[in-house]
Design an enzyme around this catalytic site. Structure first.
Site, PDB file in Angstrom:
ATOM      1  N   SER A   1      -5.549  -1.205  -2.549  1.00  7.61           N
ATOM      2  CA  SER A   1      -4.417  -1.512  -1.654  1.00  7.61           C
ATOM      3  C   SER A   1      -4.239  -0.530  -0.509  1.00  7.61           C
ATOM      4  O   SER A   1      -3.493  -0.805   0.431  1.00  7.61           O
ATOM      5  CB  SER A   1      -3.112  -1.587  -2.442  1.00  7.61           C
ATOM      6  OG  SER A   1      -3.097  -2.756  -3.221  1.00  7.61           O
TER       7      SER A   1
ATOM      8  N   LYS B   1      -4.774  -1.880   2.780  1.00  4.99           N
ATOM      9  CA  LYS B   1      -3.728  -2.617   3.512  1.00  4.99           C
ATOM     10  C   LYS B   1      -3.289  -1.853   4.757  1.00  4.99           C
ATOM     11  O   LYS B   1      -2.878  -2.457   5.748  1.00  4.99           O
ATOM     12  CB  LYS B   1      -2.525  -2.870   2.589  1.00  4.99           C
ATOM     13  CG  LYS B   1      -2.839  -3.812   1.428  1.00  4.99           C
ATOM     14  CD  LYS B   1      -1.703  -3.832   0.398  1.00  4.99           C
ATOM     15  CE  LYS B   1      -2.024  -4.772  -0.767  1.00  4.99           C
ATOM     16  NZ  LYS B   1      -1.019  -4.687  -1.855  1.00  4.99           N
TER      17      LYS B   1
ATOM     18  N   TYR C   1     -10.065 -10.559   1.827  1.00  5.59           N
ATOM     19  CA  TYR C   1      -9.116  -9.609   1.232  1.00  5.59           C
ATOM     20  C   TYR C   1      -9.765  -8.847   0.067  1.00  5.59           C
ATOM     21  O   TYR C   1      -9.635  -7.617  -0.027  1.00  5.59           O
ATOM     22  CB  TYR C   1      -7.880 -10.380   0.766  1.00  5.59           C
ATOM     23  CG  TYR C   1      -6.855  -9.553   0.055  1.00  5.59           C
ATOM     24  CD1 TYR C   1      -6.097  -8.597   0.732  1.00  5.59           C
ATOM     25  CD2 TYR C   1      -6.627  -9.718  -1.308  1.00  5.59           C
ATOM     26  CE1 TYR C   1      -5.151  -7.834   0.077  1.00  5.59           C
ATOM     27  CE2 TYR C   1      -5.676  -8.967  -1.974  1.00  5.59           C
ATOM     28  CZ  TYR C   1      -4.945  -8.023  -1.276  1.00  5.59           C
ATOM     29  OH  TYR C   1      -4.009  -7.268  -1.944  1.00  5.59           O
TER      30      TYR C   1
ATOM     31  N   TYR D   1       5.310   0.009  -3.588  1.00  7.46           N
ATOM     32  CA  TYR D   1       5.901  -1.183  -4.215  1.00  7.46           C
ATOM     33  C   TYR D   1       7.334  -0.890  -4.689  1.00  7.46           C
ATOM     34  O   TYR D   1       8.093  -0.264  -3.956  1.00  7.46           O
ATOM     35  CB  TYR D   1       5.021  -1.659  -5.381  1.00  7.46           C
ATOM     36  CG  TYR D   1       3.573  -1.713  -5.022  1.00  7.46           C
ATOM     37  CD1 TYR D   1       3.133  -2.492  -3.941  1.00  7.46           C
ATOM     38  CD2 TYR D   1       2.632  -0.973  -5.720  1.00  7.46           C
ATOM     39  CE1 TYR D   1       1.783  -2.549  -3.600  1.00  7.46           C
ATOM     40  CE2 TYR D   1       1.282  -1.018  -5.385  1.00  7.46           C
ATOM     41  CZ  TYR D   1       0.875  -1.804  -4.325  1.00  7.46           C
ATOM     42  OH  TYR D   1      -0.435  -1.846  -3.990  1.00  7.46           O
TER      43      TYR D   1
ATOM     44  N   VAL E   1      -4.573   0.408  -6.634  1.00  5.55           N
ATOM     45  CA  VAL E   1      -4.785   0.372  -8.090  1.00  5.55           C
ATOM     46  C   VAL E   1      -6.100   1.017  -8.512  1.00  5.55           C
ATOM     47  O   VAL E   1      -6.371   1.153  -9.707  1.00  5.55           O
ATOM     48  CB  VAL E   1      -4.734  -1.064  -8.679  1.00  5.55           C
ATOM     49  CG1 VAL E   1      -3.345  -1.626  -8.617  1.00  5.55           C
ATOM     50  CG2 VAL E   1      -5.737  -1.961  -8.004  1.00  5.55           C
TER      51      VAL E   1
END
Lengths: 303, 303, 303, 303
Positions: free
Chosen positions: A64, A67, A191, A239, A257
């Site tokens: 992530s 991102k 992705y 998050y 992760v």
């Protein structure tokens, strides 16, 4: 700067003493089997020097954290038009939650929850071939990090592709609201590959120089753009534990992760941390603690 | 610092030119009738100088900004024990939402949504008389602001007491989960009075000096405590528009439905802003824009 | 009808053999201390005969069963105007849930969840004295049951008044959306007293004759009105276990946390059941099983 | 029975007079273009006679009415084991909602919302070829209707397959919780084909004879099974308008977005209704009104 090197060594030692490692991500087979008792931390200072402790040259899956790079590439390509499709608010639900998409009619809360990242990648893809979008992201990462020695691990991407039913649900749900412009499978394929970029903590620290506004940074994105990315990282980067991270660390950060964390101390340093075991929020257990130690010991909190 | 004074004047002029004022809070009768075309901004620098533009000496109802002071008082009294009763995460729901209380079994998400502020005040009250808790909050505000000329407007408190069914619902719901230790009416009475504290933007700016870590600040709370309060303000201080505020302004801030905003630029300045018209999130319409202008013109963003 | 008497005896014996009693409602002090190993069942047939087994003459607190009578009284007074303030849909959330009120802007889903019952009672009260509304409900119950020997237990009402923070939260939340016309305390006071009506299973069975369209029923409400009440009981009468009750029993029923169930077998019988221990949904544990046995043994399911 | 024929004629005439047709389902291209001013109603009585009015021999897409047949087939194959994977409670959310799946950890509320129907079909498929499961459903429908002249419209199935992103999201979300045993694409392919079965109202009425416990019914399923299916149809058969349907019609019914309604009047009649325009809940606008008229005029309400 001798003192920073010593601080990183102390953090490294304490992490190994505490031996509280969390559990590697179980849902991506290629990641589940990683030895969790691993740790690395690297920090680049304005002068361009990179200090490290631990396994700072071992590549790991950034997941992530990608991102941040995809967002940077997308904003570079389409600018603020992205915000008609994605929000900028933190949520109190998990990174892979689908609930809010229903109440928000298919508009993800922010670009760092999975749904928001899928839309961001979809906006970057924009009818092109996945490999074109991936080349753009990877090229940006390499420029930001100042090295070409960064690659996508195709096995990890394939591994995720086979298992990630939740992300498929998110993509089709977004499509049902007209918030994907490409075929969901193409967007997801892109992705999954972007998530499978592998970097070392040294490379990760180097890649954050422009976000940290360090003198040594290559001229890639504007100061305003960097500031806004940092703001999103601080409010949404961890998050539903983002508030906690801001409270305890006080620095913009983005976790993955794979166990990595990119941490930005504006005008002080750009930091890469890695330890593959996760806490209950999907953030690196030891890495999160290391970030808090670093903020305490350096006084780098933005607050 | 001549330049800061000029910047504040420019902001003041632009706000009046744009004439986009929002609507004063309608649910508190005493506030609903306020003339909305009012604006004030004050900023205190490390040397203790206070620069202002507009109606900087007109007292207004600080409302939810009082949550910062109540939190400070409560943490001073019971420390981290508060966090067993309140979380530290931003939410994506409105300030007076009750939904998340149900899924979170009566534990508010953070101390700056109404439910969390009611629990914070309840923890400060702790079996004492409301006037004792109020004296403690007011005393703290006066010390932080360096003036005794700050009062509670009892008419506003009574006005809210008569109308605030939503806050009563929140208090009884918290009580039903055992998360209030006092009679809900006593806690609410205290809460409504704390919200009815009136300050000028000058006083508000002065009161934030310790949060901004300015040299001129009176020694009231520790640096660690101040940093954590700033972190909460940045992630949760503008309710479900907190992400947006962080994105556009990049500074910790706390708004109130009276139209005030307390803005903290660590080591640079402490700022008070006021304009009574609100946007759809319950934050000052002109005040929010003024905060963004100030951040742009000074480069004070923490990011 | 000899056979029905035997069926009730068999049910009574099986319930005592199975000895699975659940737990009496804990949140109303007066009810918490009741001996849970108690059971009664009564059934009235079209000819007016009442068959019973167990403690059929022991009065118990009807609690939420009163919602049927309050709804009947309110529809009698204001007719379909009630439905502008309350919906007619089952929900999948608990009887005292407040979440859906937020998404539905203060309009309860149906008159049998607590929020909907509070609105129904509020509509019946309509500016009058609580004792007037209570006299109307009690009068209706007595007429429907064909006896004046039915009373409100004031101690239970006071007991609930002191403890029911959840219902207070619901009432104030409804008020915040303008969906209460009386002072919340007056409406709640009326509601708590209506819930504290005490009846025996014999009386309860007699009171349901008109809903069951039995020849022996006193002419109180129209057939259309009765049918619609039955429909609401079947879809919403057991809260978030209503679907399960319809699936297993197949008859309209309304439960109360006092352990009672009013069960309607159209044109066949009106049934009262009582056993004070509850299951996880707040419905009588043994009573629910007894209802299923009765439906199985008689074939009275409406389906 | 002359009178029933006259009643159906009257309903047919009133529906055409009122001319309030709703809008055909837009999201399935093959259905969107259907002329909405069409209506048919058929009712079979215990003696096996079928009375009709309107276009009773025009086949239409039964869509979600197929959920009744798939449920029947699945319960016949695996019995109550299905209920470990699907609940039996009505919800207050739309038929294609995904929110509750998240809070309920991937267990659909009931077999008549889309997610529950997908799980039901998945349980029937159970590792077999889609065409085997489809043959089983189609065979059951033909047996229940007493005719082999019922087919699947492959064009409609393909049309839905291309567009139904929402159903794909549901299937992948269910898979992410381990509540699909087959490849999501196989289960969905089966589901889309079962929805594309075409029947006339005459055939639909005939197919419901066993659910209505009519003497003329072929012996397919047990009385207990039929009753439970009827209970589910009454509480959940019209999605978030099920309570309203029970309130106004008082009969178990299942609607489909093709505009069909299967209506069961136990021991009185089995009814098929069709009119392709839908109301806001996805149920036939004219068909729902026709069902209410029929219940009023016949007194067939189960209540």
């Amino acid at each position: 700067m001798r003192r920073l090197g010593q601080i990183l060594d102390q953090i490294h030692d304490r992490i190994h003493e505490e031996a509280d490692w969390g559990l590697p991500a179980q849902y991506i087979p290629e990641l589940a089997s990683v030895d969790r008792e691993q740790f690395a931390i690297s920090a680049v200072t304005p002068d361009g020097q990179c200090h490290s402790a631990g396994l700072a040259q071992r590549p790991f899956s950034i997941q992530s954290i990608s991102k941040v790079f995809a967002l940077t590439a997308t904003l570079g390509r389409i600018g603020d038009a992205l915000w008609t499709r994605v929000g900028r608010e933190p949520t109190k639900v998990a990174f892979d939650s689908i609930m809010l998409l229903e109440t928000d009619h298919g508009r993800p809360s922010n670009p760092f929850v999975n749904a928001g990242a899928i839309v961001t990648t979809d906006a970057l893809l924009a009818g092109r071939e996945p490999r074109q979008a991936l080349a753009e992201i990877l090229g940006l990462v390499r420029t930001m990090a100042g090295t070409d020695d960064i690659y996508i691990n195709d096995r990890v991407a394939q591994s995720e592709k086979r298992t990630a039913e939740r992300n498929k649900a998110l993509a089709h749900y977004l499509a049902s609201h007209g918030n994907l412009v490409n075929d969901p499978d193409l967007t997801l394929g892109t992705y999954f590959h972007q998530c499978a970029i592998e970097m070392t903590t040294e490379q990760l620290a180097m890649s954050g120089r422009v976000l940290a506004d360090l003198k040594c940074a290559p001229p890639t994105i504007s100061r305003a753009h960097a500031r806004r990315t940092n703001a999103l990282m601080l409010t949404c980067g961890h998050y539903d534990a983002s508030g906690e991270f801001a409270f305890k660390v006080g620095l913009p950060g983005k976790s993955g992760v794979g166990g990595g964390i990119l941490l930005i101390a504006p005008r002080k340093a750009s930091i890469g941390i890695w330890s593959p075991g996760l806490n209950g929020y999907g953030n690196s257990e030891a890495g999160t603690r290391a970030a808090a130690m670093l903020a305490d010991m350096t006084g780098w909190s933005v607050f």
